[in-house]
Design a protein around this motif. Structure first.
Motif, PDB file in Angstrom:
ATOM      1  N   THR A  30       0.920  -1.337  -0.045  1.00  0.00           N
ATOM      2  CA  THR A  30      -0.039   0.093   0.088  1.00  0.00           C
ATOM      3  C   THR A  30       0.759   1.330  -0.125  1.00  0.00           C
ATOM      4  O   THR A  30       0.535   2.082  -0.744  1.00  0.00           O
ATOM      5  N   THR A  31       1.989   1.406   0.931  1.00  0.00           N
ATOM      6  CA  THR A  31       2.908   2.504   0.830  1.00  0.00           C
ATOM      7  C   THR A  31       3.335   2.690  -0.609  1.00  0.00           C
ATOM      8  O   THR A  31       3.578   3.622  -1.090  1.00  0.00           O
ATOM      9  N   HIS A  32       3.819   1.575  -1.169  1.00  0.00           N
ATOM     10  CA  HIS A  32       4.582   1.582  -2.594  1.00  0.00           C
ATOM     11  C   HIS A  32       3.370   2.110  -3.300  1.00  0.00           C
ATOM     12  O   HIS A  32       3.760   3.044  -4.434  1.00  0.00           O
ATOM     13  N   ASP A  33       2.239   1.642  -3.522  1.00  0.00           N
ATOM     14  CA  ASP A  33       1.417   2.360  -4.323  1.00  0.00           C
ATOM     15  C   ASP A  33       0.907   3.921  -3.922  1.00  0.00           C
ATOM     16  O   ASP A  33       0.743   4.606  -5.091  1.00  0.00           O
ATOM     17  N   THR A  34       0.938   4.034  -2.941  1.00  0.00           N
ATOM     18  CA  THR A  34       0.593   5.471  -2.572  1.00  0.00           C
ATOM     19  C   THR A  34       1.686   6.425  -3.012  1.00  0.00           C
ATOM     20  O   THR A  34       1.512   7.467  -3.384  1.00  0.00           O
ATOM     21  N   LYS A  35       3.131   5.720  -2.807  1.00  0.00           N
ATOM     22  CA  LYS A  35       4.113   6.747  -3.226  1.00  0.00           C
ATOM     23  C   LYS A  35       3.937   6.639  -4.881  1.00  0.00           C
ATOM     24  O   LYS A  35       4.540   7.784  -5.306  1.00  0.00           O
ATOM     25  N   ALA A  36       3.809   5.860  -5.401  1.00  0.00           N
ATOM     26  CA  ALA A  36       3.662   5.731  -6.740  1.00  0.00           C
ATOM     27  C   ALA A  36       2.593   6.903  -7.447  1.00  0.00           C
ATOM     28  O   ALA A  36       2.919   7.667  -8.238  1.00  0.00           O
ATOM     29  N   SER A  37       1.175   6.699  -6.672  1.00  0.00           N
ATOM     30  CA  SER A  37       0.273   7.757  -7.081  1.00  0.00           C
ATOM     31  C   SER A  37       0.437   9.207  -6.916  1.00  0.00           C
ATOM     32  O   SER A  37       0.384   9.909  -7.726  1.00  0.00           O
ATOM     33  N   LEU A  38       1.348   9.346  -5.557  1.00  0.00           N
ATOM     34  CA  LEU A  38       1.727  10.822  -5.204  1.00  0.00           C
ATOM     35  C   LEU A  38       2.875  11.342  -6.468  1.00  0.00           C
ATOM     36  O   LEU A  38       2.746  12.380  -6.819  1.00  0.00           O
ATOM     37  N   SER A  39       3.399  10.436  -6.876  1.00  0.00           N
ATOM     38  CA  SER A  39       4.504  10.970  -7.673  1.00  0.00           C
ATOM     39  C   SER A  39       3.854  11.144  -9.212  1.00  0.00           C
ATOM     40  O   SER A  39       4.232  12.270  -9.893  1.00  0.00           O
ATOM     41  N   ALA A  40       2.990  10.366  -9.618  1.00  0.00           N
ATOM     42  CA  ALA A  40       2.225  10.397 -10.787  1.00  0.00           C
ATOM     43  C   ALA A  40       1.425  11.874 -10.746  1.00  0.00           C
ATOM     44  O   ALA A  40       1.465  12.740 -11.744  1.00  0.00           O
ATOM     45  N   LEU A  41       0.855  12.097  -9.471  1.00  0.00           N
ATOM     46  CA  LEU A  41       0.267  13.344  -9.265  1.00  0.00           C
ATOM     47  C   LEU A  41       1.055  14.429  -9.402  1.00  0.00           C
ATOM     48  O   LEU A  41       0.835  15.443  -9.947  1.00  0.00           O
ATOM     49  N   ALA A  42       2.373  14.383  -8.855  1.00  0.00           N
ATOM     50  CA  ALA A  42       3.321  15.545  -8.993  1.00  0.00           C
ATOM     51  C   ALA A  42       3.773  15.667 -10.374  1.00  0.00           C
ATOM     52  O   ALA A  42       3.699  17.002 -10.988  1.00  0.00           O
ATOM     53  N   GLU A  43       3.751  14.737 -11.097  1.00  0.00           N
ATOM     54  CA  GLU A  43       4.055  15.176 -12.617  1.00  0.00           C
ATOM     55  C   GLU A  43       3.058  15.581 -13.330  1.00  0.00           C
ATOM     56  O   GLU A  43       3.224  16.447 -14.084  1.00  0.00           O
ATOM     57  N   ARG A  44       1.848  15.319 -13.157  1.00  0.00           N
ATOM     58  CA  ARG A  44       0.686  15.805 -13.607  1.00  0.00           C
ATOM     59  C   ARG A  44       0.554  17.193 -13.300  1.00  0.00           C
ATOM     60  O   ARG A  44       0.300  18.157 -14.268  1.00  0.00           O
ATOM     61  N   LEU A  45       0.751  17.626 -12.064  1.00  0.00           N
ATOM     62  CA  LEU A  45       0.760  18.891 -11.668  1.00  0.00           C
ATOM     63  C   LEU A  45       1.881  19.935 -12.518  1.00  0.00           C
ATOM     64  O   LEU A  45       1.701  21.141 -12.734  1.00  0.00           O
ATOM     65  N   ALA A  46       2.867  19.190 -12.481  1.00  0.00           N
ATOM     66  CA  ALA A  46       3.946  19.777 -13.250  1.00  0.00           C
ATOM     67  C   ALA A  46       3.503  20.104 -14.723  1.00  0.00           C
ATOM     68  O   ALA A  46       3.866  21.104 -15.401  1.00  0.00           O
ATOM     69  N   VAL A  47       2.902  19.076 -15.405  1.00  0.00           N
ATOM     70  CA  VAL A  47       2.239  19.190 -16.783  1.00  0.00           C
ATOM     71  C   VAL A  47       1.630  20.370 -16.683  1.00  0.00           C
ATOM     72  O   VAL A  47       1.257  21.388 -17.757  1.00  0.00           O
ATOM     73  N   ILE A  48       0.653  20.315 -15.659  1.00  0.00           N
ATOM     74  CA  ILE A  48      -0.642  21.601 -15.783  1.00  0.00           C
ATOM     75  C   ILE A  48       0.309  22.867 -15.574  1.00  0.00           C
ATOM     76  O   ILE A  48      -0.256  23.927 -16.056  1.00  0.00           O
ATOM     77  N   ASP A  49       1.275  22.926 -14.748  1.00  0.00           N
ATOM     78  CA  ASP A  49       2.000  24.159 -14.589  1.00  0.00           C
ATOM     79  C   ASP A  49       2.479  24.592 -15.797  1.00  0.00           C
ATOM     80  O   ASP A  49       2.599  25.871 -16.310  1.00  0.00           O
ATOM     81  N   ARG A  50       3.286  23.776 -16.668  1.00  0.00           N
ATOM     82  CA  ARG A  50       3.698  23.757 -18.020  1.00  0.00           C
ATOM     83  C   ARG A  50       2.729  24.314 -19.086  1.00  0.00           C
ATOM     84  O   ARG A  50       2.804  25.413 -19.726  1.00  0.00           O
ATOM     85  N   ALA A  51       1.299  23.570 -18.923  1.00  0.00           N
ATOM     86  CA  ALA A  51       0.481  24.091 -19.909  1.00  0.00           C
ATOM     87  C   ALA A  51       0.037  25.540 -19.561  1.00  0.00           C
ATOM     88  O   ALA A  51      -0.235  26.336 -20.361  1.00  0.00           O
ATOM     89  N   GLN A  52      -0.246  25.854 -18.087  1.00  0.00           N
ATOM     90  CA  GLN A  52      -0.911  27.230 -18.034  1.00  0.00           C
ATOM     91  C   GLN A  52       0.316  28.386 -18.441  1.00  0.00           C
ATOM     92  O   GLN A  52       0.144  29.293 -18.751  1.00  0.00           O
ATOM     93  N   GLY A  53       1.807  27.842 -18.270  1.00  0.00           N
ATOM     94  CA  GLY A  53       2.847  28.599 -18.677  1.00  0.00           C
ATOM     95  C   GLY A  53       2.629  29.024 -20.350  1.00  0.00           C
ATOM     96  O   GLY A  53       2.799  30.051 -20.700  1.00  0.00           O
ATOM     97  N   GLU A  54       2.463  27.928 -20.976  1.00  0.00           N
ATOM     98  CA  GLU A  54       1.946  27.987 -22.411  1.00  0.00           C
ATOM     99  C   GLU A  54       0.837  28.917 -22.618  1.00  0.00           C
ATOM    100  O   GLU A  54       0.770  29.827 -23.816  1.00  0.00           O
ATOM    101  N   ILE A  55      -0.320  28.831 -21.941  1.00  0.00           N
ATOM    102  CA  ILE A  55      -1.229  29.440 -22.193  1.00  0.00           C
ATOM    103  C   ILE A  55      -1.090  31.157 -21.911  1.00  0.00           C
ATOM    104  O   ILE A  55      -1.567  31.924 -22.693  1.00  0.00           O
ATOM    105  N   ARG A  56      -0.406  31.494 -21.095  1.00  0.00           N
ATOM    106  CA  ARG A  56       0.136  32.779 -20.726  1.00  0.00           C
ATOM    107  C   ARG A  56       0.816  33.157 -21.734  1.00  0.00           C
ATOM    108  O   ARG A  56       0.823  34.460 -22.350  1.00  0.00           O
TER     109      ARG A  56
END
Length: 388
Positions: free
Chosen positions: A114-140
């Motif tokens: 469960t800890t391993h899966d949670t870490k993987a999910s949090l890592s994927a979430l951080a990656e997606r947030l980084a993608v969103i930040d880049r997309a917002q930069g592109e929009i600006r």
């Protein structure tokens, strides 16, 4: 009294019985005979009591021997039971230790997984947030290039390539490659600019990137009211035709969603369209075609991304729930076995208490028998016989 008087008293009758004179000597003899009879009866009674006491002593000795023999048997049985209980307790302790070790191992593995899966999910979430930040930069960045966008949109081929490329960039940045297909061919032979696959076997979402901007450009360039009215009518006509074409080509029951997206590559064009052509937007909605800008498309893609992530999390949660259910079943079986074991221990304890009660009674009874046999107390039968 002198001898003459005593002789006269003895020779003189004191009464008569059935016409026979009763002499004092006869009365004395009768009294002696009665006294002898009483003493003989008492001696016979005492002899009978002594015989009964002897029989009781013999019977008490036999009972004491039987009690001692039973006590020895009970002691042997209690020792055997103690050995059996000791062996069973050792087996039970070993079994419980093995069970708890296995349970602890399984719980530890489940927690680690469960800890391993949670870490993987949090890592994927951080990656997606980084993608969103880049997309917002592109929009600006796109907001500052509106003038350059007008030049690009002046050419039809460049406009189409720009709109499709912008749409592809947004989709590719937000979704995994297996979740979409560019220039996908549908079952009716029509090719759609982008087809997003929905999770759980749901129909796919079709996106069209060919927004008709010729009339919109003419509307902006019109200098008179008549020119603006003509350009507005052309805008409505071109939008009606394009929306109808999207609804006919891309809305296939069971294969695609009942709603398709019409992508507008400019936030400024999207804002003017909603501000001055609300009727066109509403008509498109009634035709189940949603007009989206880059920010709205990104938001929609994020919703799809969240749905995909939720689907994966549900799959992982199902596996975790399966392990938790198995763990609960193991715990239920362990609880039932411990309860049964507790009942066995309780029953054994009650049996031992009853045996101890019986042993205590036998010990007290033996003490009473031993006290009767010794005859040391003042109330014992042998002492009473001696006193008599």
């Amino acid at each position: 009294m002198d001898n003459a008087a005593f002789a006269d008293f003895i020779s003189r009758p004191v009464g008569s019985l059935f016409g026979h004179p009763v002499m004092p000597t006869e009365i004395a003899l009768a009294g002696l005979a009665l006294l002898f009879f009483i003493l003989w009866r008492r001696a016979a009674r005492l002899a009978g009591r002594a015989a009964e006491a002897a029989e009781r002593e013999a019977e008490a000795a036999d009972r004491l021997d039987a009690v001692l023999k039973s006590q020895a048997e009970i002691t042997g049985r209690m020792q055997t039971m103690a050995e059996i209980f000791g062996a069973r307790q050792a087996d039970l302790t070993r079994t419980l230790a093995e069970r708890f070790d296995g349970l602890s191992s399984r719980v530890g593995q489940s927690i680690l997984q469960t800890t391993h899966d949670t870490k993987a999910s949090l890592s994927a979430l951080a990656e997606r947030l980084a993608v969103i930040d880049r997309a917002q930069g592109e929009i600006r960045g796109l907001a500052g290039e509106v003038v350059r966008l007008q030049d690009i949109l002046a050419n039809k081929q460049s406009r189409g390539a720009f709109g499709e490329g912008r749409m592809q960039a947004i989709v590719a940045d937000a979704l995994p490659s297996a979740a979409y297909t560019f220039q996908a061919t549908l079952s009716n032979g029509k090719r759609v600019d982008c087809l997003i696959r929905m999770p759980n076997g749901a129909p796919s979402l079709a996106i069209d990137a060919k927004f008709p901007l010729e009339a919109f450009s003419a509307l902006r360039e019109a200098g008179t009211d008549d020119a603006r009215a003509f350009a507005a009518n052309r805008m409505r006509r071109d939008m009606d035709v394009h929306v109808k074409a999207i609804a006919e080509k891309y809305l296939i029951p069971g294969e695609t969603q009942d709603t398709a997206f019409l992508f507008v590559p400019s936030e400024a064009v999207f804002a003017d369209l909603h501000e001055h052509f609300e009727d066109v937007v509403q008509k498109a909605h009634r035709a189940r075609v949603v007009i989206v800008s880059p920010s709205l498309l990104l938001l929609s893609i994020q919703v799809v991304q969240a749905i995909l992530k939720d689907s994966r999390m549900r799959a992982e949660a199902g596996r975790i729930q399966q392990e938790v259910r198995l763990l609960s079943e193991d715990l239920a079986r362990l609880d039932a076995r411990v309860t049964a074991l507790k009942g066995h221990f309780g029953q054994a304890g009650r049996d031992i208490d009853q045996i101890l009660v019986s042993t205590d009674k036998l010990m007290r009874r033996g003490e009473r028998i031993e006290a009767v046999g010794l005859g040391d107390e003042p109330g014992a039968l042998p002492h009473r016989s001696a006193s008599v």
